[in-house]
Scaffold this motif. Structure first.
Motif, PDB file in Angstrom:
ATOM      1  N   UNK A  42       0.903  -1.415  -0.169  1.00  0.00           N
ATOM      2  CA  UNK A  42       0.156  -0.037   0.209  1.00  0.00           C
ATOM      3  C   UNK A  42       0.649   1.449   0.194  1.00  0.00           C
ATOM      4  N   UNK A  43       0.081   2.490  -0.389  1.00  0.00           N
ATOM      5  CA  UNK A  43       1.059   3.550  -0.694  1.00  0.00           C
ATOM      6  C   UNK A  43       0.276   4.461   0.000  1.00  0.00           C
ATOM      7  N   UNK A  44       0.888   4.663   1.895  1.00  0.00           N
ATOM      8  CA  UNK A  44      -0.472   5.584   2.462  1.00  0.00           C
ATOM      9  C   UNK A  44      -0.205   6.716   2.372  1.00  0.00           C
ATOM     10  N   UNK A  45      -1.536   7.031   2.467  1.00  0.00           N
ATOM     11  CA  UNK A  45      -2.122   8.431   2.358  1.00  0.00           C
ATOM     12  C   UNK A  45      -2.409   8.971   0.873  1.00  0.00           C
ATOM     13  N   UNK A  46      -2.103   8.380  -0.210  1.00  0.00           N
ATOM     14  CA  UNK A  46      -1.882   8.561  -2.244  1.00  0.00           C
ATOM     15  C   UNK A  46      -3.648   7.533  -2.222  1.00  0.00           C
ATOM     16  N   UNK A  47      -3.706   8.783  -3.242  1.00  0.00           N
ATOM     17  CA  UNK A  47      -5.064   8.366  -3.680  1.00  0.00           C
ATOM     18  C   UNK A  47      -4.856   7.001  -4.126  1.00  0.00           C
ATOM     19  N   UNK A  48      -5.993   7.768  -5.982  1.00  0.00           N
ATOM     20  CA  UNK A  48      -5.921   7.003  -6.506  1.00  0.00           C
ATOM     21  C   UNK A  48      -4.541   6.227  -8.000  1.00  0.00           C
ATOM     22  N   UNK A  49      -4.049   7.121  -7.870  1.00  0.00           N
ATOM     23  CA  UNK A  49      -2.904   6.606  -8.701  1.00  0.00           C
ATOM     24  C   UNK A  49      -1.436   7.477  -7.627  1.00  0.00           C
ATOM     25  N   UNK A  50      -0.883   7.075  -8.011  1.00  0.00           N
ATOM     26  CA  UNK A  50       0.380   7.113  -6.684  1.00  0.00           C
ATOM     27  C   UNK A  50       1.215   8.583  -8.008  1.00  0.00           C
ATOM     28  N   UNK A  51       1.449  10.005  -7.788  1.00  0.00           N
ATOM     29  CA  UNK A  51       1.426  11.089  -8.182  1.00  0.00           C
ATOM     30  C   UNK A  51       3.045  11.767  -7.675  1.00  0.00           C
ATOM     31  N   UNK A  52       3.878  12.393  -8.263  1.00  0.00           N
ATOM     32  CA  UNK A  52       5.089  12.854  -7.874  1.00  0.00           C
ATOM     33  C   UNK A  52       6.178  11.837  -8.142  1.00  0.00           C
ATOM     34  N   UNK A  53       7.064  12.185  -6.828  1.00  0.00           N
ATOM     35  CA  UNK A  53       8.652  11.672  -6.999  1.00  0.00           C
ATOM     36  C   UNK A  53       8.164  10.092  -6.499  1.00  0.00           C
ATOM     37  N   UNK A  54       7.015   9.795  -5.666  1.00  0.00           N
ATOM     38  CA  UNK A  54       6.503   8.819  -5.065  1.00  0.00           C
ATOM     39  C   UNK A  54       6.793   7.489  -6.239  1.00  0.00           C
TER      40      UNK A  54
END
Length: 708
Positions: free
Chosen positions: A679-691
């Motif tokens: 899981x990507x904590x505190x990310x919404x439907x897609x993972x944006x930015x440097x993450x």
């Protein structure tokens, strides 16, 4: 002498080869910030009611006459900064007339006279405002704070349009989960006298719990999420009169939870046109309402379909007419243009194409021709056409193959054409729509010319029913057809999306060719039935049975791959996100033994957990279609897992809520099936930015490690 020349050639070849850079995943994912996508022209637009276009060059706005192709004037940032001392960069121009330009500066909209080099007006709105929409006729800004709607003028930054304390009632924002082409919640009238707006009552919608882990301790973050078959929102349309500052509502009973979409003003501001769709989404009533009293005047037309009806474009009125308008409908199987009157008369079907019209761009000065965009004969492309409203005869204005994004000037004399194709990074031209001659503004260099990457190719396959299926194959650099390569199938497969397009990179994200070369992979993508821009029959085959036709077509792609001598048929992996996550898990679990590895991001696992507006269009409700929901439920197939499966989900995903992945994991535990999860904590439907670099590397590493 020949040997010397040959040696020199070989030395030059290997020297050039050695200078080729390696494209890393990080560079590819962050490519926009690293200059790895083709250059463009910022602030490129037409000056209203002229033949002059503007674009930004460094810190100046260049004005050019399209007829003479000569620069007529220049506006430098330094000149703007004399009036706006806190302006650090050249702003994004929102509107530009023959004397003035409008741009946003923090929480204000500024109108600047570039002839006299002076401020014209400033409209400041509350610093907490969102969804701001400026109207130059009203010289006002509509905006929202929390669930209420406000208007700002040059003399008053906060005029309340709604003052509702009930948090269930939301005004001035997009409704219906942004389906039906809805992208905003406010609609200024042509003269700026009125502001129409959406309002939704979410009282019937259950709250869905998301968890904010960044508080101490973690805290509950409830969202309103209407799941298929459950309570939905009650929609209204309000009208704010900017002259007397009063708000009224159209007299529409939506207690049956039907949809209000595609709002259009008549040019005289007397009526509002609204496409109303029943919750079953198989019946449209296009209704005319009086602005004066909010009452329905007439139903202009009705449209029904045994699968679904989905209007996505508002009416476009003909020049100098308050009664005749153009309407886009796919009632004959493809999206085409129809001309109606506001009294309900069908004047004619303007276009009768066996391909998809994608939009209306404008008209010529006399209103004899309309400019439209559409795929043309190749559904992987997008072009602009001039269509005679009387005869229906048309001319294709964008001559080069590819995907064209165009802007028409006010009188239809000239067209700015920004296009790319598989071999053209980006070309920007100005086209004379009468002479059909073009002038080049920009030919972007290949930003990857110094990188060692492979090739992207198109292949057309035949589906089991004879349908053409478009595919894209990315091969690694130094591809050797005598070798065997593992394959990654990248899939989306759902409605309103098209992965294979005749654009730069063929529609692929830059990480795909990077991964192909770094790991010596073939990357394959196929647009199955159900995907966009192929007409209603192609798209609607999925109705009530999501996954079936899509899987069949994807397996056609797999069989093709297996027929290729350079493909290692024992090493095929699959990856996708959202609908692509549904397809990835479905392909892996419903076809054991074909794929060694699957990575599914934000996957829809059970369609009853998805939203009303989208889910019920394609599947009806769970109560109406229990068999279809059962067959599409991914958890029912977990026992078939043969290989490695990784699920990835944003912890606060408000689109495909985390319950989807959790239920599949729960069933895997029940059946003692080992599944991987991240899981990507505190990310919404897609993972944006440097993450996002972390995400792509996570997916790719998993595929390389397990696709053996």
């Amino acid at each position: 002498m020949k040997k010397i020349i040959s040696l020199l050639f070989l030395c030059a070849f290997f020297l050039g080869f050695s200078q080729q850079k390696e494209l890393s995943i990080e560079d590819a994912v962050l490519g926009y910030y690293k200059g790895l996508y083709p250059k463009s022209l910022n602030n490129l637009s037409w000056v209203e009611n002229t033949n002059t276009y503007v674009f930004q060059k460094e810190n100046a706005l260049i004005f050019t006459n399209a007829k003479s192709n000569k620069v007529t004037s220049t506006l430098k940032l330094e000149e703007l900064q004399k009036a706006y001392s806190n302006l650090k960069y050249f702003p994004r121009v929102q509107e530009i007339s023959a004397t003035e330009l409008t741009f946003r500066l923090s929480n204000s909209f500024e109108t600047y006279n570039y002839i006299t080099n002076s401020k014209t007006t400033t409209v400041t709105f509350d610093k907490n405002g969102q969804n701001a929409e400026f109207n130059s006729k009203a010289i006002a800004v509509a905006y929202t704070i929390d669930n209420n709607l406000y208007v700002a003028t040059a003399t008053n930054p906060k005029i309340a349009v709604t003052e509702i304390n009930d948090k269930n009632i939301v005004s001035g924002q997009a409704i219906h989960r942004s389906e039906f082409g809805i992208v905003k919640g406010t609609f200024w009238s042509p003269k700026g006298t009125y502001l129409a707006f959406y309002q939704k009552d979410e009282s019937k919608i259950t709250e869905y719990p998301l968890v904010d882990i960044n508080s101490y301790p973690a805290s509950l973050k409830n969202i309103k999420y209407p799941m298929a078959g459950q309570g939905s929102e009650i929609a209204k349309i309000g009208i704010f009169n900017t002259l007397n500052k009063t708000t009224t509502y159209l007299d529409i009973d939506t207690s049956d939870e039907h949809y209000l979409t595609n709002i259009s003003w008549t040019p005289d501001e007397k009526y509002l046109l609204v496409a109303e769709i029943n919750r079953e989404q198989n019946h449209v009533w296009y209704n005319k309402y009086s602005v004066e009293n909010g009452k329905k005047v007439t139903t202009i037309f009705e449209e029904t379909n045994d699968k679904w009806t989905e209007p996505e474009n508002p009416a476009v009125f003909l020049p100098n007419s308050t009664t005749n308008f153009l309407w886009l409908s796919e009632r004959d199987g493809f999206m085409n243009l129809y001309q109606y009157t506001t009294e309900g008369k069908l004047v004619k079907q303007v276009t009768k194409f066996n391909w998809v019209v994608t939009g209306i761009s404008g008209f010529d000065a006399k209103g004899k021709n309309v400019f439209i965009t559409g795929t043309g004969e190749d559904a992987r492309e997008n072009h602009t056409f001039k269509v005679n409203l009387k005869t229906g005869k048309y001319t294709k204005l964008t001559k080069n193959n590819g995907t064209h994004y165009t802007q028409i000037n006010s009188n239809g004399n000239y067209l700015i054409d920004n296009y790319s194709n598989l071999t053209t990074p980006r070309n920007i031209e100005v086209i004379d729509t009468k002479k059909e001659k073009s002038t080049t503004l920009l030919q972007a260099e290949n930003p990857l010319k110094d990188y060692n990457i492979g090739t992207t190719e198109f292949v057309t396959l035949k589906g089991n029913d004879g349908t053409d299926l478009y595919t894209r194959i990315i091969k690694p650099a130094n591809f050797d057809p005598s070798k065997k390569y593992p394959v990654l199938i990248y899939v989306y497969g759902g409605p309103h999306a098209q992965m294979v397009t005749n654009t730069w990179l063929g529609g692929a994200s830059l990480w795909m060719p990077a991964f192909a070369t770094l790991e010596n992979y073939i990357i394959f993508t196929l647009d199955n039935r159900g995907s966009a821009n192929r007409g209603f029959k192609f798209e609607s085959i999925i109705h009530r049975n999501l996954g079936n036709a899509e899987i069949e077509d994807q397996l056609t792609g797999v069989n093709y791959l297996k027929s290729l001598n350079y493909v290692d048929a024992s090493r095929i992996a699959v990856n996708g996100w959202s609908y692509g996550g549904f397809m990835t898990t479905s392909l892996m679990l419903r076809n054991p033994g074909i794929f060694t590895t699957a990575v599914a991001g934000g996957p829809v696992i059970d369609w009853k957990y998805y939203e009303v507006m989208y889910g019920e269009r394609y599947m009806d409700t769970p109560q109406e279609n229990p068999e279809g929901y059962k067959n599409a439920k991914v958890s029912n197939y977990i026992k078939n897992l043969d290989g490695k499966l990784l699920l990835i989900h944003g912890s606060v995903d408000p689109v495909v809520v985390p319950q989807h992945s959790m239920t599949l994991l729960q069933e895997a535990v029940k059946q003692n099936i080992q599944v991987d999860f991240f899981t990507y904590p505190m990310h919404e439907h897609n993972v944006r930015g440097k993450d996002r670099v972390h995400l792509i590397e996570k997916m790719m590493n998993y595929i390389v490690e397990n696709n053996k």
